[in-house]
Every structure is written in structure tokens, then in C-alpha cells.
Scaffold this motif. Structure first.
Motif, PDB file in Angstrom:
ATOM      1  N   VAL A   1       0.838  -1.199   0.000  1.00 14.83           N
ATOM      2  CA  VAL A   1       0.000   0.000   0.000  1.00 14.83           C
ATOM      3  C   VAL A   1       0.875   1.251   0.000  1.00 14.83           C
ATOM      4  CG1 VAL A   1      -1.788   1.245   1.233  1.00 14.83           C
ATOM      5  CG2 VAL A   1      -1.830  -1.236   1.185  1.00 14.83           C
ATOM      6  N   MET A   2       1.938   1.209   0.773  1.00 19.15           N
ATOM      7  CA  MET A   2       2.807   2.368   0.870  1.00 19.15           C
ATOM      8  C   MET A   2       3.444   2.673  -0.480  1.00 19.15           C
ATOM      9  SD  MET A   2       4.820   2.817   4.308  1.00 19.15           S
ATOM     10  CE  MET A   2       6.493   2.305   4.084  1.00 19.15           C
ATOM     11  N   MET A   3       3.952   1.650  -1.142  1.00 16.40           N
ATOM     12  CA  MET A   3       4.649   1.899  -2.396  1.00 16.40           C
ATOM     13  C   MET A   3       3.680   2.300  -3.496  1.00 16.40           C
ATOM     14  SD  MET A   3       8.028  -0.425  -2.356  1.00 16.40           S
ATOM     15  CE  MET A   3       8.808   0.697  -3.491  1.00 16.40           C
ATOM     16  N   ASN A   4       2.489   1.765  -3.483  1.00 22.57           N
ATOM     17  CA  ASN A   4       1.509   2.206  -4.471  1.00 22.57           C
ATOM     18  C   ASN A   4       1.100   3.647  -4.221  1.00 22.57           C
ATOM     19  OD1 ASN A   4       0.225   0.223  -6.561  1.00 22.57           O
ATOM     20  ND2 ASN A   4       0.841  -1.004  -4.816  1.00 22.57           N
ATOM     21  N   THR A   5       0.855   3.986  -2.955  1.00 28.35           N
ATOM     22  CA  THR A   5       0.475   5.359  -2.638  1.00 28.35           C
ATOM     23  C   THR A   5       1.585   6.321  -3.047  1.00 28.35           C
ATOM     24  OG1 THR A   5      -0.766   4.521  -0.753  1.00 28.35           O
ATOM     25  CG2 THR A   5      -0.291   6.863  -0.785  1.00 28.35           C
ATOM     26  N   LEU A   6       2.804   5.932  -2.697  1.00 28.05           N
ATOM     27  CA  LEU A   6       3.968   6.742  -3.049  1.00 28.05           C
ATOM     28  C   LEU A   6       4.021   7.008  -4.553  1.00 28.05           C
ATOM     29  CD1 LEU A   6       6.829   7.903  -2.552  1.00 28.05           C
ATOM     30  CD2 LEU A   6       7.677   5.574  -2.468  1.00 28.05           C
ATOM     31  N   THR A   7       3.887   5.935  -5.326  1.00 30.32           N
ATOM     32  CA  THR A   7       3.901   6.101  -6.781  1.00 30.32           C
ATOM     33  C   THR A   7       2.764   7.001  -7.236  1.00 30.32           C
ATOM     34  OG1 THR A   7       4.707   3.861  -6.916  1.00 30.32           O
ATOM     35  CG2 THR A   7       3.964   4.858  -8.951  1.00 30.32           C
ATOM     36  N   GLY A   8       1.593   6.812  -6.619  1.00 34.44           N
ATOM     37  CA  GLY A   8       0.456   7.657  -6.975  1.00 34.44           C
ATOM     38  C   GLY A   8       0.759   9.122  -6.713  1.00 34.44           C
ATOM     39  N   VAL A   9       1.297   9.419  -5.572  1.00 42.76           N
ATOM     40  CA  VAL A   9       1.598  10.810  -5.229  1.00 42.76           C
ATOM     41  C   VAL A   9       2.593  11.383  -6.232  1.00 42.76           C
ATOM     42  CG1 VAL A   9       2.674  12.310  -3.519  1.00 42.76           C
ATOM     43  CG2 VAL A   9       1.099  10.534  -2.785  1.00 42.76           C
ATOM     44  N   LEU A  10       3.584  10.568  -6.593  1.00 41.90           N
ATOM     45  CA  LEU A  10       4.600  11.056  -7.523  1.00 41.90           C
ATOM     46  C   LEU A  10       4.030  11.246  -8.921  1.00 41.90           C
ATOM     47  CD1 LEU A  10       7.734   9.015  -6.428  1.00 41.90           C
ATOM     48  CD2 LEU A  10       7.158  11.379  -5.906  1.00 41.90           C
ATOM     49  N   SER A  11       2.909  10.599  -9.228  1.00 50.25           N
ATOM     50  CA  SER A  11       2.393  10.765 -10.587  1.00 50.25           C
ATOM     51  C   SER A  11       1.187  11.697 -10.665  1.00 50.25           C
ATOM     52  CB  SER A  11       2.105   9.400 -11.223  1.00 50.25           C
ATOM     53  OG  SER A  11       1.475   8.544 -10.324  1.00 50.25           O
ATOM     54  N   VAL A  12       0.911  12.412  -9.595  1.00 52.48           N
ATOM     55  CA  VAL A  12      -0.115  13.453  -9.703  1.00 52.48           C
ATOM     56  C   VAL A  12       0.397  14.513 -10.679  1.00 52.48           C
ATOM     57  CG1 VAL A  12      -1.357  15.269  -8.496  1.00 52.48           C
ATOM     58  CG2 VAL A  12      -0.963  13.091  -7.370  1.00 52.48           C
ATOM     59  N   GLU A  13      -0.428  14.863 -11.647  1.00 49.56           N
ATOM     60  CA  GLU A  13       0.030  15.830 -12.654  1.00 49.56           C
ATOM     61  C   GLU A  13       0.367  17.166 -12.003  1.00 49.56           C
ATOM     62  OE1 GLU A  13      -3.020  14.237 -13.285  1.00 49.56           O
ATOM     63  OE2 GLU A  13      -3.078  13.636 -15.412  1.00 49.56           O
ATOM     64  N   GLU A  14       1.521  17.679 -12.375  1.00 46.93           N
ATOM     65  CA  GLU A  14       1.970  18.973 -11.878  1.00 46.93           C
ATOM     66  C   GLU A  14       0.917  20.044 -12.152  1.00 46.93           C
ATOM     67  OE1 GLU A  14       4.513  19.406 -10.034  1.00 46.93           O
ATOM     68  OE2 GLU A  14       4.478  21.599  -9.926  1.00 46.93           O
ATOM     69  N   ASP A  15       0.240  19.955 -13.295  1.00 46.20           N
ATOM     70  CA  ASP A  15      -0.780  20.950 -13.652  1.00 46.20           C
ATOM     71  C   ASP A  15      -1.853  21.075 -12.581  1.00 46.20           C
ATOM     72  OD1 ASP A  15       0.478  21.500 -15.979  1.00 46.20           O
ATOM     73  OD2 ASP A  15      -1.075  20.743 -17.322  1.00 46.20           O
ATOM     74  N   LYS A  16      -2.270  19.953 -12.014  1.00 45.31           N
ATOM     75  CA  LYS A  16      -3.333  19.992 -11.002  1.00 45.31           C
ATOM     76  C   LYS A  16      -2.861  20.761  -9.773  1.00 45.31           C
ATOM     77  CE  LYS A  16      -6.108  15.878 -11.936  1.00 45.31           C
ATOM     78  NZ  LYS A  16      -5.503  15.531 -13.229  1.00 45.31           N
ATOM     79  N   VAL A  17      -1.644  20.460  -9.362  1.00 46.96           N
ATOM     80  CA  VAL A  17      -1.106  21.134  -8.183  1.00 46.96           C
ATOM     81  C   VAL A  17      -0.937  22.619  -8.461  1.00 46.96           C
ATOM     82  CG1 VAL A  17       0.855  21.230  -6.614  1.00 46.96           C
ATOM     83  CG2 VAL A  17       0.043  19.026  -7.445  1.00 46.96           C
ATOM     84  N   ARG A  18      -0.417  22.930  -9.644  1.00 49.03           N
ATOM     85  CA  ARG A  18      -0.233  24.334 -10.002  1.00 49.03           C
ATOM     86  C   ARG A  18      -1.563  25.056 -10.060  1.00 49.03           C
ATOM     87  NH1 ARG A  18       4.425  24.340 -14.759  1.00 49.03           N
ATOM     88  NH2 ARG A  18       6.195  24.240 -13.316  1.00 49.03           N
ATOM     89  N   ALA A  19      -2.563  24.418 -10.660  1.00 52.76           N
ATOM     90  CA  ALA A  19      -3.888  25.032 -10.764  1.00 52.76           C
ATOM     91  C   ALA A  19      -4.404  25.353  -9.374  1.00 52.76           C
ATOM     92  CB  ALA A  19      -4.847  24.095 -11.498  1.00 52.76           C
TER      93      ALA A  19
END
Ligand SMILES: Nc1ncnc2c1ncn2[C@@H]1O[C@H](COP(=O)(O)OP(=O)(O)OP(=O)(O)O)[C@@H](O)[C@H]1O
Ligand SMILES: Nc1ncnc2c1ncn2[C@@H]1O[C@H](COP(=O)(O)OP(=O)(O)OP(=O)(O)O)[C@@H](O)[C@H]1O
Ligand SMILES: O=[N+]([O-])[O-]
Ligand SMILES: [Mg+2]
Ligand SMILES: [Mg+2]
Lengths: 269, 258, 333, 258, 269
Positions: free
Chosen positions: B134-152
Motif C-alpha cells: 500500500v505504501m509503495m503504491n500510494t507513493l507512486t500515486g503521489v509522484l504521478s499526480v500531474e503537476e498541472d493539477k497542483v499548479r492550478a
């Protein structure tokens, strides 16, 4: 379309002032080519974008348009030079500068409905639910999505998604809209419609728009002024064209063709 | 051949085929080595009648569920933290990539010491089996959140904490879901190890203990129970994801990498 | 009894005395192909490993392959899946096995003595000072072993009912140690030098008694498929002979054996040496063996562990043992 | 704080932190429960000097490698077959989704019967642990080959067999690689189970057998050996993928779902 | 550009003949709306595409252009009607009909170099390596990729990838090229270049082209004839325009504008 076809000059405070702006990267020391050399993307850019104007940044792929826009947005830091909006230095993103991204799929929140997307900024500001609703209705109507408020982004076409992006940023009442090839992923027909809509919205609201494109026709259709960026590296604004045509503009107009030829010639040489 | 493509016909044929293969094996090796379907059913009925099978299934399910739920609850925030904070990620990644090769079963003694011979050590073993996936999947998920979403979000005035809550977590939901679902499979796999220790009941106990008395029919009953429990809860969980989390982009189909 | 063995007569001399059957076995083993046997063992037992390591099996015409299991019980189970030809273990799993299949006991290893019973020690939490204090406590037993039987006998001796205590099944002594240390069980039967040392050093616990103080004597037996006993009695006899030679070697060369065990299974030397000082492998079959078997069988039948009762005498085949050690068969089942 | 971001500084801090935590645990619980770093190193040196640690690592590696390689070799064609032939997929999918919850350890007895007490049964257990992961990843890969590629090949005159060979297999390579790499992790996890039975050597044997003598320091030596073996082979395999298979779209980074 | 500006009429054998063609799907019985109803995508289409002509299929998104093209390609089966190429019925893909897909990324083989991609069809036909090399060189040159033969697709830009697709199908010497919005994913400038290139290649080789687009300007730039598809469901070819302009065509020409207005009007009504 009943509004006057020339915009009144807006107040001073929205002005974007860029002086001697540079952006450089260190080449990767590990990679084959460079060994830690500094690589200028943008060099010595001077530019003033007046409040309320529709400014288009036009240039070939990879010249640094997005880099410049992202610096204005506060997403990336400048290397040196001055960059001010309404007198204050820019060092981080702010509610005064809204960004419309090229890829609606990567920038909209797919788990929120259209309405929730539009209300996002207000929710972050802890505006009460009822007030949010009033604002979101207004902007959903403005961008022509009346009745689609409860849909999820995945249920919309590409053009509709870009309308959601527009409504989402407008709901925060920013002073400046930064748009990075927002219609680049749309098909030709939808793109034409969206261009018309954007001009309508710009004229209805009181915003400054900085619009990035590499399509000459789109630039002339939209821009009050067009800043041409020279190809990178070390690119700068090589020329600024004034386009004093009235809105809405038609591709088939003779003047349009003239501007097109001139700018095309600029790139061909 | 179109009737073959019909699902029920395929399933029927499948079961006939499986039963036939099983019976053949039983005849070939003798019932003390491979108990046939009939012997297994008899063994199952025997265990069912005296109430031990339902009890075992219940208790194993309780252990799997507790360990898995707790493990997921711990792993998700940790995964988000590791994904969001670069400094911590530099610490944690090599460690994770080292520990993930150490099987839960190897921790039996340690967990006994820490958690005693009661439920806790068994649940802890399941928790361990869940944690890294679960930790490694979550980690990968967090790392693949599109930068655009965070910037928006950021340019709409969201604070860092609001970004985590309203952007990172919902955007990572499909990864978390996949991780949690894969971990459920691993939890069922770990139950035999967990019930190898200090345990007098449970499906894993049944499987392990029946070896001592060579009740291969009971071993088979245990194996089939495990398979069925896994299959059913996996389907239920997939259905839950499809129904409740679909707007986060969760699809209910079988996760590939168990 | 322990006094009757081992005598100093060499197996060869004895074989010669016993006439032609043993004699032909001897010559056959020198000329003919060696007979392959898979033998189930556990890592801490020295006798079989030494026999293999010192070439004693080979000398007796047996090409032995030791198959190591975690417990004797698992080794015995490997007979069922035809992965072993011979196995050994305590009465409890042996009886369980012969009740289920075509297997028979071919000899006892002679453990049913006071000395060997002394090696099973009962450790309890300090608050337990007398056996009666065990009432209402948590008692540990190893699953699949005779310890539940031992508890049964021990408790009844002190007038305690099994209903008045709680039995906790466990998978190994390490687990029992931790449970006792943490107070999650209150009493543990344990054997083996390495483990006893650990329990001895445990604060908060002490030794209450050992098995020699109880009526229980467990035997340890050797078991083989009936087909092997019928088809190759000479091989079985040679195997028993080799075992006897090895058990004498083990007694005479403790240092060497400790080295072998460390080298082959990583058992610490000190632990081996302590175990060896009390080890008592005698290939025989005595009344006490028969006695302990019968009593345990009764317990197992009564408690439903053995589901189908059987005639014990049918499951003891001592002919091969008689051919090599006629005077060591003192019980007639 | 920039120095914290430097990788070596982070790693150094990490190791100091891990060692400190370990030593604290050892002091807290006493060496017979948690051996400290020093005791563990001593135990490791002891095992190394008499040659058993290298031997154990070698033999466990041989078992892991054989089972994993064989399992992958069997699983890949099976996965392609199941993915390509609808009828077979209808048969196989429910069965796979049932069996994948049954842990390798549960098959110990069965595999002893089938493969005997030698190397084969241990290798078979590893093989089993590998099989489903590789098969299901390959299957998913085959199902996600873009229809356009198949259509393009077909309209350029490729036969069905040529399509499998020249389109499906290369296009599925990244999925196969991921599956095979994830399976390597599972193989290391399964080695303790495989060496629990009928075995006198190997790292799994060391871990399991040391419990009998209460040599917790050796258990730790075994655990660390497993972690290191896994870490190193995983990195090597990742490197191999990046170097040799990059043109098939294989990226060398850590696969998420172990 | 030195070739004659009007193509000679090609031989009869390449002709595509479509008579009363239908394609329908059963609605999913499980889904909310339909209960097993038959749903016509394409209904009663009649069309003859002559050998060597450049035929454009123009229609709005979702009208069934791809469906029709995929039936000609043999990828999907017709429900009823006749569909023949050079006299023989079409029921499966064939080397005579090559397809250029919209998404180069999903249709090129990314593990093969440009050259290996171009040689793929020949390799399937077991042409010896040396002969393959000669053919691939020729077509790599033809599409303007000289010197890029050893690159992998991922090292190329979007326009270059579409050139690889073109070279790959041309190397098999098909009689017909079926192209489904091949330039839809390209940016405006690259698209313009590719349109010019395609016309050049079409005039240099002797192929029939069926080209699908929803961009009116693209249709007029390329097509000898333009078939307009009515919006679905049950869409058909509602009108065919002859475009007798000489190649290369210019957007700014007066006749061009005239055709554009006429076709635009067709859609607006
Ligand atoms: N983080 C970075 N490090 C190094 N170089 C970068 C980085 N980000 C962008 N560049 C380089 O800067 C140049 C300009 O990129 P930018 O994205 O601004 O171009 P653009 O004009 O927006 O192009 P397009 O029209 O394709 O969007 C490119 O050559 C790019 O490779
Ligand atoms: N397998 C199918 N089953 C049911 N309906 C289908 C199927 N394939 C396509 N359709 C429907 O047929 C219609 C036409 O699809 P098609 O892809 O041919 O349109 P198009 O003109 O190529 O559109 P676009 O310009 O977006 O590519 C659409 O409404 C689509 O939903
Ligand atoms: O042999 N026993 O483990 O009882
Ligand atoms: Mg850009
Ligand atoms: Mg289409």
C-alpha cells in the motif's frame, strides 16, 4: 456581440512589467553533451503588458513561451531580471494570476463535478456554500455550460472541458488570465468556436489575457498585440505587432490576410 | 463454437475439467496424498458440522481484515508523506527497497516478542504483509499526480495542506485502491504464516496443523476456503471501488500485480 | 531398562554368531549394489547424521539420504507421501502413523528411562510454587506432540481437572519461551540443552519439576513401511545394526559429534555436548517401550486423536531386530 | 537544508538512524530477542568464516533463480496464449483469480509428493510463487496491445502467427518485464517456505532452523542476507532491462506492486 | 512540383465500389437506454472512388467516417450491402489497402527503428534483407526522412512519425491508401507542411487515397473530390463536391475561399 468593438484602456494596476528577464538551466553534468554549462532558455526579455489588453505570445515550438508564462504565473523562478505585476514582484503563484492549461485532462479535477471544479478556488477561500453556488452558476452560464453543472469532466467533450477551465479561473475573479495554448488539443471546428467564445468572454469581463500559441491564424484572430518570440536558445521578444482589427474578426477579411502574410514572412526568413 | 464463448458454458466446462483433473490426481496418488473431491467434501462437511469450519473462516477473516485495514490506514498517510517530502523520500526509498524482500514469515519471532501470542502478533504479521504494497503504491500515486493539477490549485489560492487534502489525496485514490486491493491478496497469503504461530484456530491453522495428522482432506478444505474467501472479498472490494470510488477513476477490474 | 545396554559385542561378531542370514547380508553388502534408503530425521538428532557422516550406513550396505524435517512428526508424515523409507519419533506421532497406514514399529530407541525423562523439564512462572497453583493457568503444549498427554497425566496426579486450566497450542519452544517470558503462558514443558539454558536464565520463571517425577515415560520408536519389512528384512536389520554402531560412536566421541552437527546443521556445539551427556539411543524393544506405547495409545483413542482403534501387536514387527540383536527384544507383543 | 537533499548525506543519515534504532531495540529487549548490530555482525562473521553463509546464499540464490527463471519461461507463453485466445481466457480467468489467493506454503506437502525431497520441490515452490504474477502481467499486457498495431500489421500482410511474434510479444515486453521483476521479489519471499521442509542448507533454512537453537543473531544474518540478495538482484535486473530492453519501452525503475 | 498539376485518370482496377452499404450495432441490452435495439451507424451508402483519385471524406465528429474507412480496410465487417475493390469483395485486411492511422504512437512499432518499421511488411513477406534495404531507403527518402533511418520513433517529432507511417505503407506498394485524420494530432504549422508533402507524394506515386478529416480547409487543400457525410446516426454521403483546383493549392486563393464558404454553409444549415 452588442458591446463596443474596441476595448477601453484598463486601469494601470494590472500591468505586467518585465525588464531584462533571464531564465537559464545548468546542463545535466552527467549527460553526454554538457558538463555543467549554463544554458539560457530566455535572455534579456523586456516587455510591458498593459492591464486589460489581449496579448498573444507567438513563437515556434520549444522557444520558451511556456517558460515565460510559467514565470509570470509564479510556477518557476526567474534566474535574474525584474518581473512585476501591478508594482509587486512575483515570486509565487497568486490568486491575481489565473492559469488556463493546454491539457484540460491533466488540470481539471476529474473527481469533482463541473460546478465543484468551478467552486474550487472559493472553497479554498472558505466562501460559504450558498455564495459559492451563486458565483459558479454565473460563470458556468458565462462560458456556455448552462445545465452541465452536475456532470463530471469525463462526460464532456474537449471544448467543453476548456470552458470549465475558463469558468473555474474566472470564478476567482483574477486580474490576469495566463493561457498556454489552451486550444491546441482541440479539433479545428471546436477550436474556431472556442476562439470566438474567448473573445466574447474577454470583452464581457475585465481581464488582462496573455495567450500563448504557435498558430499564426489564431494569434491574429485573438490578439490586440502579438509578441513574436525568436527561436531558442536565448530567445527574446523579437518583434511586437499591433493588430488594430475590430472584433469579432474573420479569417477571410483582406486585412487579416495581410497580417498573416507579414507575420508568416517574419518566420520564413 | 459460439456456445463456447458463452460465459456460463465456459464456466461449466471449466468446473467439469477441474473436477475431472482433481479426481484423476486423487486416483493416481491415493487419497492420503491427494484427497478426491468426494473425500474433500466429506472432510468439509465434517468440519462444518462441528462448527469449526465457520469458526475458522470467521476468525481468519477477522485477522486478515484487521491487519489489512490497519496496515492500509497506516500505509496511506505514510505513503503520502514519503511522496510529498523529498527529504523523507531520500531516507525511506532505499530502506523500503531492502525490506520488501524480507518475507512476513521471517518476522514471526520478532512479532511474538513485540505483540505476544494473542491476536496482536497475528494481526501484526498481516499488517506487515500489507504495509509495503500500500505504501509503495500510494507513493507512486503521489509522484504521478500531474503537476498541472497542483499548479492550478496553488494559483487558485490553495495552501499546501489544502493541496494535499483536496488534490493529492483524491488524485492518488486509484493508486491507493489498487495497493489496498493487491494487499488483500497478500494478506490471505500471509494468514498461514500468521496462524503457524501460537494459534489454535483459523484456516491457516487448519492447513498447517492438519499436516501433523496427515488429514490431507482438511488441508484441501482449508486451501479451498482460502481461495474462496480471497475471491469473494476481492470481488466485493472491486465492486465497492467501482460503485463508491468511480469518480476518482477507480476501475473495478482485477488488479494485475498481486 | 538402561542397564541392559549397550554391550560391547561388535555387530560383526554378533552377526557371525547369529548364523547364515546375517552372514549373507554382510557379504551381500560388500559385493552387491548399495540399497538406497531415504531416512526422515530432524536437525538436532546426532545418531543418524553421524551414521551417514562416518560412513557407518555405507559399511552396512546402505546408501542413506537424510531428509531433515522440523519435527519428527513431520518426518513420519513423509512416509505417507513415500518420500522416506524409514522414520523415527516419539510414541505419539508413531501411533498416529501406524493407526493410519501399512506401517510398523521395527524397534525402539530406548528412551523410556528415568534419565531421559529427566530431560523434559517443566518451567513455570514464579508465582506458581506448587503443582496445585496451576489451576486456572495457561498451559503451553506443542501441537502434534505427546505434551498434551503429559499434561493430562500430570494434572490428574495432583487432582486437577483439564477443565480448570487453559491449554495454549504452540508451534515451537521459542514461541513458548517468549510467551512464558511475557506471562502469556504460565507453564511450559521443554527439552533440549539449548532451550533449557534459555529457560533456566529466564527471570520470573523457574523449574517446577521434570518428567521423571511423573508416571509418564515416553518412548521413541523407529517405523518403516510393512512392505519394506517384508521384502527386505535384511536391509532393515542392517539399518538397525548401523544405528547401534552409530549410537555407540556418538557416546564415545562427543566432541567429534558436536563438530559434525555444527558443520552440518549449525547446532551450537555447547548445546550438542550437553545433549550428548544424557543421550541414550539404544536399539532395542523392551517392556517399558511396549508399556508406554499401550498407555499412550489408550489416551489417544480416548481423546479421539486416533479415530480407529487397532491391535498394537499387529503393528510391531521385530523380526529384523531379532536377527541382529536377539537379546535386546525383551518384550513380546 | 540543501545538504540534506544530497543523496549521500541522506543515505548516511538513514544508516545512522537505522543502526541507532536497531541498537536501541537490542538494548531494550535483550540480545536473545533482538541481537544488536554488533552481535549480528559477529554471528555473520562466524557463519562466513566456516563457509556456510556463502554456501547458503549460493544455494538459496540457485533455488530462487531456477524457480523464477523456469516459472517465467512457463508463464510468458501461457499468458500470451490466455490473452490471445478468448475461449481459453474464459476458462482460465476465474481459476487464476481463485488460485492466486492460495499461498505457496500451502502446497508444501503436495509438491513434496510430486517433486520429491530434492531440489525439485523447492524450485517448484518458487516456480509457483512466480507463475501467477508473470502470467497475469503478461495477460494484461497482451490485452492492452493497441488495436492499431495489430491492424497495421495485418493490413501489411502479417499472418496471425507473425502478429504474435512480431507485434504482440514485443509490445507486451514491458509488462512481461514488470511481472518477471515483481516475481523476483515474491521468489525471495517464498524461499523461507521452500527451505522449511526437507532442507539442510540455504538462507531460508538458516532463518527457520536458528529458531530451534534460539540463535536470533543468525536469524538476523539470514534476514539481512535475504534483503541484500533481493536488493542487489533487483537492481541488476532493472539495469539489465534498461540497457537491453529499453527499446521495448522497459524502464528500469522499481516496480511498484511487489 | 515539376509534375503536371492535374493527375491522369488511373486504370479501372483500383476502383472502390460501395453499394447500399449498412453498418449497425445492437445496443447493449444491459445498458440503461436501449434494450437490444438495432442502431445504424451508416445507412445505405453508395459511393464509387476511382483508381488514382484523392478522395476526401468530410464530416462532423462521430458521424461514422472511421467506421466507413475501417470497413474498406477490412477491419470491421459490414452489416449488409456491397463493398468491392477492383471487383473482389472485401472481407478482411489486405496488402492492397494500406492504412495510415491518426495516432502514430499507437500504430508505429516503437521497438523498431524507422527503417525496420518501413521494412516491416516486406519482412512479413520474407523479402531478403538486401532487397528490403533498397526499398526502405527509397521510401524513407521519398517522405523526406533521409538520414533518420536508424532512429527510433520516440526520437522523432509528431510530423516525422506520420512520415514514417506513410513510408511504411508505401513500401508495400499498396493500390489504395486509407488515411484516418492522419494530421489531426499535429500542430498547425506541422500540419500545413505535411499536407503539402502528402500532395507531393500522391502525385509522385500512383495511389488512390481516401482521406478522412473534419477540417474543411484541409479537405479543400487536398481533395480532388470531397464526400460530405451527414451527421449520425444512419449517416450517409449527403453530397459530393468536385474540387478542380490545381495543386499545390493556396488557402489565400479566391476560389479556395469560395469552396470554403459553400461547404461551410452546407454544414451550418
Ligand atoms: N526544467 C528544465 N530544464 C532544462 N531545460 C528545460 C526545462 N524546462 C524547459 N526546458 C527547455 O526550455 C526550452 C523552452 O521550453 P518551453 O516549454 O518554454 O517551450 P515552448 O515555447 O512552450 O514550446 P511548446 O510550443 O512546444 O510548448 C525547451 O528547449 C526545453 O527543452
Ligand atoms: N463497436 C461499436 N459499437 C457501438 N457503437 C459504435 C462502435 N464503434 C463506433 N460506434 C459509434 O459509431 C459512431 C461513429 O463512430 P466513428 O468512430 O466512425 O465516427 P467518426 O466520424 O470517425 O468520428 P471522429 O471524427 O470522432 O473520429 C459513433 O457514434 C460511435 O459511438
Ligand atoms: O516426536 N514428537 O515431536 O513428539
Ligand atoms: Mg509550451
Ligand atoms: Mg474517427
Amino acid at each position: 456581440m452588442s458591446l463596443a468593438s474596441v476595448k477601453p484602456v484598463a486601469s494601470k494596476k494590472h500591468t505586467i512589467t518585465i525588464e531584462g528577464l533571464n531564465k537559464s538551466y545548468h546542463d545535466h553534468p552527467g549527460s553526454g553533451s554538457g558538463n555543467g554549462d549554463i544554458h539560457y532558455i530566455i535572455k534579456d526579455v523586456d516587455l510591458v503588458i498593459k492591464g486589460g489588453e489581449f496579448f498573444v505570445l507567438l513563437g515556434p515550438s520549444g522557444c520558451g513561451k511556456s517558460t515565460l508564462l510559467n514565470m509570470i504565473a509564479g510556477f518557476i523562478s526567474k534566474t535574474s531580471g525584474n518581473l512585476r505585476v501591478g508594482g509587486s514582484d512575483i515570486d509565487k503563484p497568486g490568486r491575481d494570476r489565473a492559469v488556463v492549461f493546454q491539457q484540460a485532462d491533466s488540470s481539471l479535477f476529474p473527481w469533482l463535478t463541473v460546478r465543484q471544479n468551478v467552486e474550487f478556488g472559493l472553497k479554498m477561500k472558505k466562501v460559504p456554500k450558498r455564495d459559492r453556488r451563486v458565483v459558479s452558476e454565473q460563470y458556468i452560464d458565462l462560458v456556455g455550460l448552462t445545465g452541465h453543472g452536475d456532470k463530471l469532466p469525463r462526460e464532456l467533450s474537449g471544448g467543453m472541458k476548456q470552458r470549465v477551465q475558463l469558468a473555474r479561473v474566472l470564478a476567482n475573479d483574477p486580474e490576469i488570465l495566463l493561457m498556454d495554448e489552451p486550444f491546441g488539443a482541440l479539433d479545428a471546428m471546436t477550436r474556431r468556436t472556442m476562439q470566438k467564445e474567448l473573445v466574447r468572454i474577454w470583452r464581457q469581463t475585465d481581464k488582462t489575457i496573455v495567450f500563448v500559441t504557435h498558430d499564426i491564424q489564431e494569434a491574429i484572430l485573438l490578439g490586440g498585440r502579438i509578441g513574436i518570440m525568436s527561436p531558442g536558445p536565448s530567445s527574446k521578444i523579437s518583434h511586437i505587432y499591433d493588430i488594430p482589427l475590430t472584433y469579432p474578426r474573420e479569417v477571410s477579411a483582406a486585412e487579416f490576410y495581410e497580417y498573416h502574410s507579414r507575420i508568416q514572412a517574419h518566420f520564413d526568413e | 463454437m459460439t456456445w463456447l464463448k458463452k460465459k456460463w458454458a465456459g464456466l461449466l466446462l471449466l468446473w467439469i475439467f477441474v473436477l475431472a483433473a482433481w479426481q484423476t490426481g486423487a486416483l493416481l496418488y491415493g487419497p492420503e496424498v491427494i484427497p478426491g473431491p468426494v473425500e474433500t467434501v466429506k472432510g468439509g462437511v465434517e468440519l462444518f458440522k462441528d462448527g469449526s469450519l465457520p469458526k475458522y473462516i470467521g476468525i481468519s477473516f477477522y485477522r486478515v481484515f484487521s491487519g489489512w485495514a490497519l496496515g492500509s490506514l497506516i500505509a496511506i498517510p505514510l505513503g503520502v508523506l514519503i511522496g510529498k517530502v523529498d527529504v523523507i523520500r531520500h531516507f525511506a526509498e532505499p530502506l523500503l527497497n531492502f525490506i520488501r524482500f524480507i518475507p512476513p514469515i521471517a518476522f514471526i519471532t520478532l512479532f511474538l516478542v513485540w505483540f505476544g501470542i494473542g491476536e496482536q502478533s497475528k494481526i501484526a504479521l498481516i499488517l506487515y504483509a500489507t504495509l509495503f504494497i500500500v505504501m509503495m503504491n500510494t507513493l507512486t500515486g503521489v509522484l504521478s499526480v500531474e503537476e498541472d493539477k497542483v499548479r492550478a490549485a496553488r494559483s487558485m489560492g490553495a495552501s499546501e495542506w489544502q493541496i494535499i487534502l483536496h488534490v493529492i489525496i483524491p488524485a492518488t485514490a486509484p493508486y491507493m485502491f489498487t495497493g489496498v486491493r493487491l494487499a488483500m491478496g497478500t494478506s490471505y497469503m500471509a494468514i498461514v504464516g500468521a496462524e503457524m504461530i501460537a494459534s489454535n484456530e483459523g484456516v491457516g491453522y487448519l492447513i498447517w496443523n492438519s499436516r501433523l495428522f496427515f488429514r490431507t482432506d482438511w488441508i484441501f478444505v482449508g486451501l479451498i476456503s482460502l481461495g474462496l474467501m480471497g475471491f469473494v472479498t476481492d470481488r466485493l472490494f472491486g465492486w465497492f471501488g467501482r460503485k463508491v470510488l468511480w469518480r476518482y477513476g477507480v476501475v473495478g477490474s482485477t488488479p494485475v500485480r498481486r | 531398562g538402561c542397564g541392559s545396554s549397550p554391550d560391547s559385542t561388535s555387530s560383526k561378531a554378533r552377526a557371525a554368531e547369529n548364523g547364515e542370514s546375517a552372514g549373507t547380508t554382510e557379504t551381500a553388502s560388500e559385493k552387491a549394489e548399495k540399497v538406497k534408503l531415504n531416512i526422515a530425521d530432524i536437525s538436532s538428532n546426532p545418531v543418524l547424521r553421524v551414521a551417514a557422516n562416518q560412513g557407518i550406513f555405507e559399511k552396512h550396505g546402505i546408501e542413506a539420504k537424510l531428509v531433515t524435517f522440523a519435527t519428527p512428526a513431520e518426518g513420519i508424515n513423509s512416509l505417507f507421501i513415500k518420500q522416506a523409507d524409514i522414520a523415527w519419533g516419539a510414541d505419539f506421532p508413531i501411533l498416529n502413523a501406524v493407526s493410519k497406514g501399512e506401517y510398523a514399529i521395527i524397534a525402539s530407541t530406548g528412551n523410556s528411562t528415568d534419565l531421559s525423562a529427566k530431560q523434559w523439564k517443566l518451567y513455570v512462572r514464579n508465582e506458581i510454587e506448587r503443582p496445585e497453583d496451576l489451576a486456572g493457568k495457561n498451559l503451553s503444549f506443542l501441537r502434534g506432540t505427546f505434551i498434551s498427554y503429559l499434561w493430562d497425566e500430570y494434572l490428574s496426579e495432583y487432582g486437577l481437572e483439564p477443565e480448570n486450566v487453559k491449554f495454549i497450542g504452540q508451534g515451537g519452544f521459542d514461541e513458548a519461551y517468549i510467551a512464558l517470558k511475557k506471562g502469556e503462558v504460565d507453564a511450559v514443558w521443554v527439552t533440549g540443552a539449548a532451550m533449557v539454558d534459555k529457560f533456566e536464565a529466564l527471570e520470573g520463571a523457574h523449574q517446577l519439576t521434570d518428567m521423571s517425577q511423573t508416571k509418564v515415560r515416553i518412548g521413541s520408536q523407529i517405523i518403516a513401511p510393512e512392505s519394506l519389512i517384508a521384502d527386505k528384512p535384511d536391509v532393515v536389520a542392517n539399518f538397525l545394526d548401523a544405528l547401534d554402531e552409530s549410537s555407540r560412536f556418538v557416546k564415545e566421541n562427543p566432541e567429534k559429534v558436536a563438530d559434525i552437527l555444527y558443520k552440518e546443521v549449525k547446532q551450537p556445539k555447547e548445546a550438542t555436548l550437553k545433549d550428548l551427556s544424557v543421550i541414550n539411543w539404544n536399539v532395542e524393544f523392551t517392556d517399558s517401550a511396549l508399556d508406554s506405547l499401550s498407555r499412550q495409545k489408550q489416551y489417544m483413542v480416548e481423546n479421539g486423536i486416533i479415530q480407529q482403534d487397532f491391535e498394537l501387536r499387529d503393528k510391531i514387527k521385530l523380526d529384523p531386530l531379532r536377527t541382529v540383536f536377539p537379546d535386546r527384544v525383551t518384550a513380546a507383543p
